[in-house]
Design a protein around this motif. Sequence first.
Motif, PDB file in Angstrom:
ATOM      1  N   ARG A  70     -10.765  -4.157  81.698  1.00  0.00           N
ATOM      2  CA  ARG A  70     -12.130  -3.928  82.146  1.00  0.00           C
ATOM      3  C   ARG A  70     -12.588  -2.498  81.852  1.00  0.00           C
ATOM      4  N   ARG A 108     -14.069  -1.840  78.512  1.00  0.00           N
ATOM      5  CA  ARG A 108     -15.450  -2.284  78.292  1.00  0.00           C
ATOM      6  C   ARG A 108     -16.469  -1.241  78.704  1.00  0.00           C
ATOM      7  N   PHE A 109     -16.046  -0.298  79.559  1.00  0.00           N
ATOM      8  CA  PHE A 109     -16.958   0.792  79.906  1.00  0.00           C
ATOM      9  C   PHE A 109     -16.940   1.868  78.824  1.00  0.00           C
ATOM     10  N   VAL A 146     -20.615  -2.985  74.478  1.00  0.00           N
ATOM     11  CA  VAL A 146     -21.088  -3.928  73.462  1.00  0.00           C
ATOM     12  C   VAL A 146     -22.375  -4.603  73.914  1.00  0.00           C
ATOM     13  N   ASP A 198     -30.760  -5.505  87.151  1.00  0.00           N
ATOM     14  CA  ASP A 198     -30.048  -5.996  85.988  1.00  0.00           C
ATOM     15  C   ASP A 198     -29.429  -4.849  85.199  1.00  0.00           C
ATOM     16  N   PHE A 247     -26.298  -3.465  86.772  1.00  0.00           N
ATOM     17  CA  PHE A 247     -25.105  -4.313  86.892  1.00  0.00           C
ATOM     18  C   PHE A 247     -23.854  -3.642  86.334  1.00  0.00           C
ATOM     19  N   GLY A 248     -23.948  -3.085  85.128  1.00  0.00           N
ATOM     20  CA  GLY A 248     -22.794  -2.418  84.509  1.00  0.00           C
ATOM     21  C   GLY A 248     -22.309  -1.232  85.335  1.00  0.00           C
ATOM     22  N   ASN A 288     -20.535  -2.244  88.436  1.00  0.00           N
ATOM     23  CA  ASN A 288     -19.171  -2.697  88.185  1.00  0.00           C
ATOM     24  C   ASN A 288     -18.213  -1.540  87.948  1.00  0.00           C
ATOM     25  N   MET A 346     -24.025   2.263  81.055  1.00  0.00           N
ATOM     26  CA  MET A 346     -22.597   2.472  81.318  1.00  0.00           C
ATOM     27  C   MET A 346     -22.107   3.747  80.622  1.00  0.00           C
ATOM     28  N   LYS A 373     -18.865  -9.991  80.964  1.00  0.00           N
ATOM     29  CA  LYS A 373     -17.600  -9.250  80.919  1.00  0.00           C
ATOM     30  C   LYS A 373     -17.801  -7.940  80.193  1.00  0.00           C
ATOM     31  N   ALA A 374     -18.640  -7.971  79.142  1.00  0.00           N
ATOM     32  CA  ALA A 374     -18.884  -6.748  78.383  1.00  0.00           C
ATOM     33  C   ALA A 374     -19.547  -5.690  79.260  1.00  0.00           C
ATOM     34  N   ARG A 375     -20.178  -6.134  80.351  1.00  0.00           N
ATOM     35  CA  ARG A 375     -20.776  -5.160  81.271  1.00  0.00           C
ATOM     36  C   ARG A 375     -19.850  -4.941  82.473  1.00  0.00           C
ATOM     37  N   GLY A 376     -18.614  -5.338  82.324  1.00  0.00           N
ATOM     38  CA  GLY A 376     -17.628  -5.034  83.358  1.00  0.00           C
ATOM     39  C   GLY A 376     -17.506  -6.058  84.465  1.00  0.00           C
ATOM     40  N   ALA A 377     -18.107  -7.251  84.298  1.00  0.00           N
ATOM     41  CA  ALA A 377     -17.951  -8.269  85.332  1.00  0.00           C
ATOM     42  C   ALA A 377     -16.484  -8.670  85.415  1.00  0.00           C
TER      43      ALA A 377
END
Lengths: 280, 276
Positions: free
Chosen positions: A80, A83-84, A88, A105, A108-109, A112, A161, B184-188
């Motif tokens: 995870r 991804r930060f 993408v 919205d 959201f990133g 997380n 992010m 997931k790409a945003r960290g979910a």
Amino acid sequence: MAVVELRGINYIYNKNTPYEVHALKDIDLEVKEGEITGIIGHTGSGKSTLVQLINGILKPTEGQVFVDGSDIWKEPKKIREVRFKAGVVMQYPEYQLFAETVFDDIAFGPKNMGLSEEEIKSRVIAASSFANVSPDLMNRSPFDLSGGQKRRVALAGVIAMDPKVLILDEPAAGLDPGGRADILGGLKKYQREKGTSVIIVSHSMEDMANWCDRILVLADGKIILDGTPDKVFSRFNDLIGLGLDVPQITRVAAALARRGVDLGDVYTVGYAADKISELF
Amino acid sequence: MKMDITFGQYVEGNSILHRLDPRAKLIIAILYVVAIFLANNVCSFALIVASAVLITVLSGISPRIIGRGIRPVLILIVFTAVINIFFVRGDHPLVSFYFIHIYREGLVNAAFIIIRIVVLIVCTSLFLTYTTTPIALTDGLEQLLAPLAKIKVPVHEFSMMMTIALRFIPTLIEETEKIMNAQKARGADFSSGGLIKRARALIPVLIPLFISAFRRASDLATAMECRCYTGGKGRTRMNVLRAGVKDFVFLFGVVALGAGVVLLNKFAGGYRFGLY
Ligand SMILES: Nc1ncnc2c1ncn2[C@@H]1O[C@H](COP(=O)(O)OP(=O)(O)O)[C@@H](O)[C@H]1O
Ligand SMILES: [Mg+2]
């Protein structure tokens, strides 16, 4: 140092079934920090697969992926965090919008990532200004927006992010010229100010020629050309043979060359204009 | 695109079972189930097993795939078998140990029940799922039930709904995957935390999924109306189902099987299946 490095990557979908697809074959790639890398290739050449390998959405069948110097699959539990670092924006990202408001919205990133409320707020505001999402949209529902606006909100959601490398899978596909300019303009501004590395998949040769430091050409899962835009676009016939295009101005220059006016390798309109005015 | 071929349990093939008319297969499957439940002694059960083997061979589907189909009901099979072994009382005790009494009748019943369940699952899935695409099955069902339209049952509409639903299952699966990847790409995080946390994590997937499903439905409705779809009335079919010789041979075969079972039940001896 390389922000992204791929070593001996092979990716096979549905391995060991009748529907097996060998999407990427022996890919070796190094992307330097701060570099803007363009990827072009025919539909089905493996561009999206490559992009999803970099942030660990897909796990390579063979080979290693390094982001910011560390092997991303060394500790699968920590995927995870990758991804930060490697943000993408997927193809057609407007389908990922879900929250009640545009603000939520985009947040959201960062949420997380476990950031504080303050930090989230300032990131959302910064990201939306880069992505050309106007502040009065913040409390609207993302579902009421136009296609271009949705796309920009999705883009802001990833920019928020603050990744080390921003990866964009056909960010302007299916938008009108105005919408494309909005997206690309914002991206350029963001890149200039932050110095972030960018990997961008696109079909617009003009955009690629203007912006990228380096262009990769993917065909049938392999990297077949890799170099500066002038080097890649000088392979005019190879690209046309692959069903790809070159910038229109490059076509013009080639046609002029056939008629006896050689401008050399030309791939941006500005450069062509200079060259032509030299002739008079 | 890639998944609609693998969807469901349909196994690509061109055996005689694959080529049967789906209407015939539906009727055969029903009659076959009746035959299975009629069987009640060793000889008639043997006939059922023999026919099941024959059908398996004719289908050309590997026993491995068929075995996989039985696995989900294994627990049910074991459970009913155990109940029969321990609770059926008869005249031929085999084991008597404190409160455990096992009779020959119990063992025989357990064996019969196992055969019954296995054959039931194997044969119905051979006819209806392994060798028939869901779309063909719906088509067959629609035409078999067509007479009900006379008493105002909306048979065509139901079948159209079924067909559309089946058609879009793979699309929805693909879309779910795409949306999950984007989040997931945003960290979910979909795979850690307790039940409630995991359920909450699905909200960012379900909302876009529903929205796109509704959009798709409305697009499809528009597209159908643009092509003048007004329901089943007066509509002709592109793939007209025609029952052929082989369909009647199979229908005759299953009726003969039923008759054979009844005769064997009546005239052949051996262990009997029954409720004691
Ligand atoms: N989820 C998937 N399952 C199976 N095959 C896939 C999947 N995604 C892509 N492919 C196949 O992999 C190849 C590369 O696809 P992709 O990376 O999406 O190409 P591009 O983005 O360049 O159009 C194509 O042949 C495509 O059909
Ligand atoms: Mg793609």
